[in-house]
Design a protein around this motif. Structure first.
Motif, PDB file in Angstrom:
ATOM      1  N   UNK A 272       0.829  -1.203   0.000  1.00  0.00           N
ATOM      2  CA  UNK A 272       0.000   0.000   0.000  1.00  0.00           C
ATOM      3  C   UNK A 272       0.870   1.262   0.000  1.00  0.00           C
ATOM      4  N   UNK A 273       1.954   1.245   0.776  1.00  0.00           N
ATOM      5  CA  UNK A 273       2.859   2.401   0.804  1.00  0.00           C
ATOM      6  C   UNK A 273       3.466   2.649  -0.568  1.00  0.00           C
ATOM      7  N   UNK A 274       3.854   1.569  -1.238  1.00  0.00           N
ATOM      8  CA  UNK A 274       4.469   1.693  -2.556  1.00  0.00           C
ATOM      9  C   UNK A 274       3.495   2.292  -3.567  1.00  0.00           C
ATOM     10  N   UNK A 275       2.239   1.831  -3.558  1.00  0.00           N
ATOM     11  CA  UNK A 275       1.234   2.351  -4.492  1.00  0.00           C
ATOM     12  C   UNK A 275       0.893   3.801  -4.164  1.00  0.00           C
ATOM     13  N   UNK A 276       0.771   4.098  -2.881  1.00  0.00           N
ATOM     14  CA  UNK A 276       0.458   5.481  -2.490  1.00  0.00           C
ATOM     15  C   UNK A 276       1.561   6.441  -2.924  1.00  0.00           C
ATOM     16  N   UNK A 277       2.818   6.023  -2.780  1.00  0.00           N
ATOM     17  CA  UNK A 277       3.938   6.865  -3.205  1.00  0.00           C
ATOM     18  C   UNK A 277       3.854   7.161  -4.701  1.00  0.00           C
ATOM     19  N   UNK A 278       3.536   6.147  -5.482  1.00  0.00           N
ATOM     20  CA  UNK A 278       3.386   6.347  -6.930  1.00  0.00           C
ATOM     21  C   UNK A 278       2.226   7.288  -7.241  1.00  0.00           C
ATOM     22  N   UNK A 279       1.097   7.079  -6.580  1.00  0.00           N
ATOM     23  CA  UNK A 279      -0.088   7.898  -6.847  1.00  0.00           C
ATOM     24  C   UNK A 279       0.126   9.357  -6.443  1.00  0.00           C
ATOM     25  N   UNK A 280       0.906   9.570  -5.373  1.00  0.00           N
ATOM     26  CA  UNK A 280       1.151  10.938  -4.924  1.00  0.00           C
ATOM     27  C   UNK A 280       1.935  11.752  -5.953  1.00  0.00           C
ATOM     28  N   UNK A 281       2.573  11.069  -6.886  1.00  0.00           N
ATOM     29  CA  UNK A 281       3.346  11.786  -7.908  1.00  0.00           C
ATOM     30  C   UNK A 281       2.461  12.379  -9.007  1.00  0.00           C
ATOM     31  N   UNK A 282       1.181  12.011  -9.013  1.00  0.00           N
ATOM     32  CA  UNK A 282       0.286  12.467 -10.079  1.00  0.00           C
ATOM     33  C   UNK A 282      -0.505  13.697  -9.660  1.00  0.00           C
ATOM     34  N   UNK A 283      -0.569  14.701 -10.538  1.00  0.00           N
ATOM     35  CA  UNK A 283      -1.486  15.820 -10.278  1.00  0.00           C
ATOM     36  C   UNK A 283      -2.913  15.386 -10.625  1.00  0.00           C
ATOM     37  N   UNK A 284      -3.852  15.622  -9.733  1.00  0.00           N
ATOM     38  CA  UNK A 284      -5.236  15.174  -9.946  1.00  0.00           C
ATOM     39  C   UNK A 284      -6.035  16.268 -10.651  1.00  0.00           C
ATOM     40  N   UNK A 285      -5.680  16.501 -11.920  1.00  0.00           N
ATOM     41  CA  UNK A 285      -6.331  17.574 -12.679  1.00  0.00           C
ATOM     42  C   UNK A 285      -7.666  17.091 -13.233  1.00  0.00           C
ATOM     43  N   UNK A 286      -8.654  17.978 -13.185  1.00  0.00           N
ATOM     44  CA  UNK A 286      -9.977  17.686 -13.758  1.00  0.00           C
ATOM     45  C   UNK A 286     -10.452  18.888 -14.563  1.00  0.00           C
ATOM     46  N   UNK A 287     -11.096  18.590 -15.692  1.00  0.00           N
ATOM     47  CA  UNK A 287     -11.692  19.640 -16.527  1.00  0.00           C
ATOM     48  C   UNK A 287     -13.163  19.308 -16.712  1.00  0.00           C
ATOM     49  N   UNK A 288     -14.057  20.269 -16.394  1.00  0.00           N
ATOM     50  CA  UNK A 288     -15.498  20.051 -16.540  1.00  0.00           C
ATOM     51  C   UNK A 288     -15.891  20.339 -17.980  1.00  0.00           C
ATOM     52  N   UNK A 289     -16.556  19.350 -18.612  1.00  0.00           N
ATOM     53  CA  UNK A 289     -17.004  19.502 -19.991  1.00  0.00           C
ATOM     54  C   UNK A 289     -18.426  18.976 -20.083  1.00  0.00           C
TER      55      UNK A 289
END
Length: 401
Positions: A272-289
């Motif tokens: 879980x720590x390994x996956x969380x570390x990877x996920x934390x590297x991503x910006x959670x950008x969203x665009x409403x369309x």
């Protein structure tokens, strides 16, 4: 006719007592009374009336009461509990034959000087002549007089949740067949998990019976068993207070189980720590369309090959992004079918909401569940971005490692 009567007289009812082991107390704490008959040659066999559908509840009660008296005589000088079986119709018969406020079974127990609190009545899963409400009222009389209540053979074909909910037993006995199938088939593991949750919700203990191997012992404890019974622990015998031999067998196996479980938990935490570390590297950008939200799914699928699905919901649990599913090592498909579907009924959703309130800065993780479409165990990682959208990432668990 005379010969038949003489042959009948030579039959002797004999209760065999099978030990019940407490995981909490690490020793034998009870025995189940199992009726047998001994013929003129001294051979023990099954009581024929127990398998005869034409035998009346009254006749069955006469036999059971005789066996109860013999069992009480054996255990009265100990502190152990005694489990005795009673069909639904026999429960009602107890009420009908009661004298004043005292049930016949209570009279027998008092006669032998055994505290009623040491007796657990197992309600068998046989269908009865009366409805569930009538059975529940009869069971309540037993409980009011101090008897413990167990529901026997839960998981057998005739079991039903209505009876379980109406009786609210102190002990739920899990059927041997369900236990064995749970080791072979994933679906049965889900059933055991469900029964575990039911036991917690109504405050019942789980007793797994019919344990015949080390693997079944581990499966039972993993499924929430606080009480264990079966040939692996001890066979039914006329009675023996020698518990140390059973403890010498069971306790080391429980120690091995807990040692392996701790290693398993440590491994899960590292994953879980390994996956969380990877996920934390991503910006959670969203665009409403229009009526949907656009994200960058490819960035998720590149992170780890175990990531299978990604989607986004609003705060109420309504899916606002397409459902992105992995198709191969590098590709994924966009599925619009689930757009605007509400997932708040799923167990992990409000757990996610609760965790977000606790810690909105980090990714949260669900308990594993069995995914029918993927035919694998899945865990869900989730996090909310600054605009209030919830990201859900489904990962399959690699159980080969």
């Amino acid at each position: 006719m005379v010969m038949a009567l003489e042959s009948n007289k030579r039959k002797e009812y004999v209760p065999l007592l099978q030990p019940i082991f407490s995981v909490e107390e690490q020793t034998v704490v009870a025995y189940e009374s199992l009726g047998r008959v001994r013929d003129a040659n001294g051979t023990l066999g099954n009581v024929p009336e127990f398998s005869d559908p034409h035998v009346t509840p009254l006749r069955m009660s006469v036999i059971d009461r005789e066996l109860l008296g013999l069992s009480l005589q054996k255990i009265k000088n100990s502190n152990d509990q005694l489990f005795v079986n009673m069909s639904p119709d026999q429960v009602i018969l107890e009420y009908e034959e009661s004298k004043g406020n005292l049930l016949p079974i209570a009279e027998i127990v008092k006669h032998y000087g055994v505290p009623i609190e040491r007796i657990v009545v197992e309600i068998t899963e046989k269908s009865g002549s009366f409805g569930t409400d009538v059975l529940a009222a009869g069971v309540e009389l037993l409980r009011e007089q101090g008897f413990g209540i167990a529901l026997d053979d839960v998981g057998s074909e005739s079991s039903n949740l209505e009876r379980l909910g109406a009786i609210k037993p102190d002990i739920i006995k899990i059927d041997l067949n369900i236990l064995k199938k749970s080791i072979e088939k994933r679906e049965y593991q889900s059933i055991l998990e469900y029964l575990k949750q039911i036991s917690l919700s109504i405050g019942s203990q789980l007793l797994f019976e019919g344990i015949e191997s080390e693997g079944e012992l581990y499966q039972a404890v993993s499924s929430g068993a606080s009480l264990l019974q079966g040939y692996f622990l001890g066979r039914p015998v006329e009675f023996s207070e020698e518990k140390q031999n059973i403890c010498d067998v069971v306790v080391p196996h429980l120690q091995i189980y807990h040692e392996n479980k701790r290693k398993e938990v440590a491994k899960e935490i590292e994953f879980e720590k390994m996956i969380k570390t990877k996920l934390m590297s991503l910006p959670l950008k969203t665009i409403k369309l229009d009526n949907r939200v656009i994200i960058d799914p490819q960035s998720f699928f590149k992170l780890d090959p175990l990531i299978q699905r990604v989607y986004v919901t609003d705060w109420q649990g309504t899916q606002v992004s397409p459902y992105y599913e992995r198709t191969n090592n590098s590709g994924f498909a966009e599925n619009m079918a689930f757009l605007q579907k509400n997932w708040s009924y799923m167990p992990f959703f409000y757990k996610h909401v609760k965790q977000v309130f606790r810690d909105s800065e980090n990714w949260q993780v669900s308990d594993p569940y069995w995914d029918k479409s993927l035919k694998k165990k899945v865990i869900v990682f989730s996090r909310v971005n600054e605009l209030g959208y919830s990201f859900f990432v489904d990962l399959v668990l690699d159980e080969t490692k």
